[in-house]
Write an enzyme that holds these catalytic residues in place. Sequence first.
Site, PDB file in Angstrom:
ATOM      1  N   HIS A 437     -35.096 -39.739 -47.614  1.00  0.00           N
ATOM      2  CA  HIS A 437     -35.107 -40.971 -46.826  1.00  0.00           C
ATOM      3  C   HIS A 437     -33.814 -41.768 -46.988  1.00  0.00           C
ATOM      4  CE1 HIS A 437     -35.861 -45.325 -46.380  1.00  0.00           C
ATOM      5  NE2 HIS A 437     -36.427 -44.925 -45.261  1.00  0.00           N
ATOM      6  N   CYS A 776       3.800 -22.749 -46.167  1.00  0.00           N
ATOM      7  CA  CYS A 776       2.612 -23.438 -46.689  1.00  0.00           C
ATOM      8  C   CYS A 776       2.948 -24.279 -47.908  1.00  0.00           C
ATOM      9  CB  CYS A 776       1.514 -22.423 -47.020  1.00  0.00           C
ATOM     10  SG  CYS A 776       1.975 -21.224 -48.281  1.00  0.00           S
TER      11      CYS A 776
END
Length: 826
Positions: A437, A776
């Site tokens: 919840h 990279c």
Amino acid sequence: MSGGNSKKFILWFSEIGIEDVPLVGGKNASLGEMYQNLHSKGIKVPNGFAISAYAYRYFLKYAGIEDEIKKVFKGLDTHDLQDLMRRGRQARDIIVHAEFPPDLTQAIYGAYDKLAEEFDQQGLDNLDVAIRSSATAEDLPDASFAGQQDTFLNIRGRRSVLDACRKCFASLFTNRAISYRHDKGFGQFEVSLSIAVQKMVRSDSAYSGVIFSIDTETGFKDVVFITAAYGLGENVVQGAVNPDEFYVFKPTLKMGKPAIISRKVGDRDIKMIYSMDDDATVRNVPTTLAERHRYVLEEDEIVKLAQWACTIEEHYSEEAGYFKPMDIEWAKDGDGVNVGSGELFIVQARPETIHSQKDTSTYESYQMIEKGEVLVTGTAVGTKVGQGVANVIQATVEMHKFKEGQVLVTSMTDPDWEPVMKIASAIVTNKGGRTCHAAIVSRELGIPCVIGTGNGDEIIKAGQEVTVSCCEGETGHVYKGLIEFKVESYNFKELPETRTQIMMNVGMPEKAFSQGMIPSDGVGLAREEFIINAHIGIHPLALLNYDQLKEKAKTDQRIAGVVYKIDQITAVYDDKRQFFIEKLAEGISRIAAAFYPNDVIVRLSDFKTNEYENLLGGFMYEPTESNPMIGWRGASRYYDEKFMPAFELECLALRKARIEVGLTNIKVMVPFCRTPEEGKKVIELMKKFGLVQGEDGLEVYVMCEIPSNVICADQFADIFDGFSIGSNDLTQLALGLDRDSSLVAHLYDERNDAVKRLVAQVIEVAKKKGKKIGICGQAPSDFPDFADFLVECGIDSMSLIPDTVIKTRLAVAKKEKELGISPEKK
């Protein structure tokens, strides 16, 4: 649906569909829709009936209580929590004690008896049913109303059913429902209540959970997210347990692949089962040791639930005419619906109401600028950061003490907490999983929430200033004090195209879904070391030699400690080798799925000896080197007899991700490959272990990070499919300095002419040889002028840290325009 049903008390699931929300509420309309239309597609829904909204209104009119309830709400102020609680209690008492219409009573009894007959319950009063509220304003696109009314499980007998129905009608006026309707602009009498009476699935002797056909945290739409726990599903929804979590990749699942890309074991200490006590219909009991030492779901069950979720999503999307992700509850029958059948069932489905409403053309990125003292950690819900004064509240009777802007700290929430949750700056709970919840409501409210901290309400003190961070991956952090953070917003519609591919360096699989939403051309560098460190944490040779270590542990305390920790980390795996393969494959798969179908270049492990030694058990297998930075690392490890069995595990993990999961967008990159001969050895060894260059589109690249890679680039190009420049190591080795040494750090600069000449040279050779070449390393992320230099050299791609992808794309587009390079040439 015929108009003649509008004044019926009872409507069976076979009589109703999705268009009947005004008659039977969202929950019942959806159950009827699935029962009628999806059974033929293999989806099982337990039968039942709806007590209509007309029946509810008939009850109010017969009892003459509507005006009395209206008086209760005259002058209502939902922000006065004590007043809200008092009025809600009065309204519920009026309904519970009102006279129930005899004809409605008989209609409910008759339907219950008929359902009992269907399931061969000749005793009639022995049929176990679930009784759930279904509001007529429920499951709307922008308001879920989830959990606002009550549910009752394992209800048996006519009288008990009728009593539960009274309580369901009364629960239309729970404090949270009153507050929620008010905030969503609904009048208190605009919403009516229907009730679902459905045959229980005996998951108390099996298991249950929740499925989202979308990622709950990021809205990434290509995955199914499944949670699972033992026993009845209420514990998952209430947050009483942290369930197991599974991600399945939709595109390759639909190709027939068992596309599980992530499995995470939860803390399932208790399970909810049927109770035979007079005072309670359900109770919690401890799970067994055997249950805790396995995943709740088997692989075939994960795949089946994911397939069902896709079918349900597709059906509702077709009905709606637009993409409609779904929030689904499921349960496995132990010995109820079909005695001993072990069948899976869908017991509820509603539209997902948070991410389906978001504008995906904009992106908001939260980032911690500072790091402070960590008070507690848990599971992060959302990707935001919240701050404020902590208010530790243990029960709803204390909610009136909560002030707007405070951080709510509690054991766990249920729907009664909604009035204070909506004014909190952040939420911290001891218990709960991603579908509990607290998680659902915090997402809907758009506030950060850290769940499952264990003891947050003990560590965090009331009145203490705290920062709640959910922007650092799946783990949420609660920091002491108000720690500085920043928020950046991007509008993707305004981004230009570039000829140069703009890719991303990705390390953490947990952040891949959100990072994959940033426009890019794929992943230029996914580091295996990050996955091994964070998701495995054990030296691969320690796992391979586990049985021998167990023997040695009898006489060696240090090794006994290693074995104990391995047992804890790998509790759900008897085969420790398989643990390494699956966890590495899942980490790689999650990154590859996030950027699919774009290329994802995975670099094989490049730990140095001192880094490998830090892994659990590493001290037993790693030599001591005076300079690990240029020692036994990268390619030289893979074909070494001492390490080769560990390299085989890496190859098997990559093969699993590519072939079993179906993520053929994965490419492989070999790091620190000193000579062409070494490159040939690695390619042959990969082939032996099932990774065949060229098979299923497999490309193998080499890192260009050693001067020899540049000097012999033509020879490396004959072996590999492409290059990726590692500017960090190339700078180190070109300038002859240790990048770990602070003494020479002032000389370290990727923009040095020696480095730039090497970069320009290898790009030129790659172009001549018709091979792909990208970068990279860190340089283009840190230095815009270096990115300009790369564009001038004609590099194919740049892979950048996520934070610089947007600004570098803009800079590259500007430079390409200056040089007259058209993005169409891409």
